[in-house]
Design a protein around this motif. Structure first.
Motif: not given
Length: 343
Positions: A13, A46, A50, A108-109, A115, A237, A240, A244
């Motif tokens: 992240f 994830l 990234n 979200a993703y 996920r 979660d 992510s 938004t």
């Protein structure tokens, strides 16, 4: 939480190339993709996304892409098995809200692949729980885990689990698919009208044959923060979802109404302190002293006497689920039956 999991979360992240590469390389010094534990593997989709986003070359990139494809396939299989369940519930007049990994994928993703798969969550009104139990039984589903004997009639759909004060959720499984049936977004609020505002903010969700409604991003975030534990999924979660568009006024109002300021503030402050690149700030509406979290079912839509009865059953079933009481069950069964009959 294990330090290696925190490193993976940063690799998944962090927004700068330098910190992402540093976190991944530090993890690789002590761990190996082929021998790591299953919890770490849940974050690899994830991490791979990234690393690719920052243009970081690595010998494991192909394996990480393969994990994302594997996640997508598993999500697709889960949706194919869940779709008939949702259709059967809707045919009986129950309109569930979908929560969990599948719902968070597009919301979200941006996609399902990154996920990690996991059980979906179907949120239904408390009054419809007996109908849901009968439908699930008819489809061959059964509740997972051990449950107090006094719940047997409720598990047969003859009485209402929500009225028995049994926590706020029950996991069901059959033929390789597992999901959680919930009748409350938060365990402190399981009254008939507790989630009316959440239901009013519902929106459509369609993936393959699955046609269902899902909660708003703000309600997803609240639910995610309340799941805080030592596992990394809730952090992935939450981060992510924070990327938004969140209606913070609605979020703060829902937290205030439920008296959940303390756990929500603590979770947001942890994320802000650990993941500084995301500029996470606790909304000003949540800055005041938090109200204490309620420990028993809420009064929403209940008479005081009804709330007292449900609260008593709530406490009894929580006590009955403890390991010590499970071992002493043969000795305590007569007393349980005596008290259970009068509540």
């Amino acid at each position: 939480m294990k330090p290696t999991l925190v490193l993976l979360l940063h690799a998944a992240f962090d927004r700068s190339r330098i910190s992402t590469q540093a976190a991944w390389h530090r993890w690789c010094l002590d761990e190996d993709l082929q021998t790591t534990d299953t919890t770490s593997l849940r974050l690899m989709g994830l991490v791979g996304r990234n690393l690719a986003r920052h243009g970081i070359a690595d010998v494991d990139l192909d394996r990480l892409r393969g994990l994302r494809r594997h996640n997508f396939v598993e999500h697709t299989r889960h949706v194919a098995r869940l779709a008939p369940v949702v259709a059967a519930l809707r045919a009986q007049g129950v309109q569930p809200l979908l929560l969990g990994p599948v719902a968070l994928g597009p919301l979200a993703y941006g996609e399902l692949g990154p996920r990690a798969p996991g059980p979906s969550i179907l949120l239904v009104p408390p009054a419809s729980v007996p109908t849901c139990v009968r439908v699930l039984r008819g489809l061959g589903f059964g509740p997972e885990g051990q449950h107090p004997p006094t719940l047997w009639r409720a598990l047969l759909g003859e009485s209402n689990l929500a009225e028995q004060g049994y926590a706020d959720a029950l996991r069901w499984g059959h033929d390789g698919v597992t999901f959680e049936l919930r009748w409350a977004l938060a365990s402190t609020h399981i009254g008939p009208a507790s989630d009316a505002a959440v239901v009013a903010r519902r929106g459509p969700f369609t993936f393959g044959e699955l046609v269902v409604d899902t909660a708003s991003a703000a309600d997803h975030l609240l639910f995610t923060l309340l799941q805080r534990n030592d596992e990394p999924d809730w952090i992935a979660d939450a981060l992510s979802l924070l990327g938004t568009t969140i209606d913070w006024s609605t979020f703060a109002a829902e937290v205030e109404r439920r008296g959940l300021g303390a756990p929500v503030q603590n979770a947001l402050r942890y994320l802000a302190d650990e993941f500084t690149e995301h500029d996470i700030t606790v909304p000003s509406l949540l800055q005041g002293p938090p109200r204490p979290t309620l420990l028993l079912p809420h009064l929403d839509g209940r008479t005081p006497l009804d709330a007292a009865r449900v609260s008593a059953r709530f406490v009894m079933h929580r006590v009955a689920a403890t390991p010590i009481v499970q071992r002493l069950r043969p000795l305590l069964r007569p007393a349980w039956r005596l008290f259970g009959r009068h509540i």
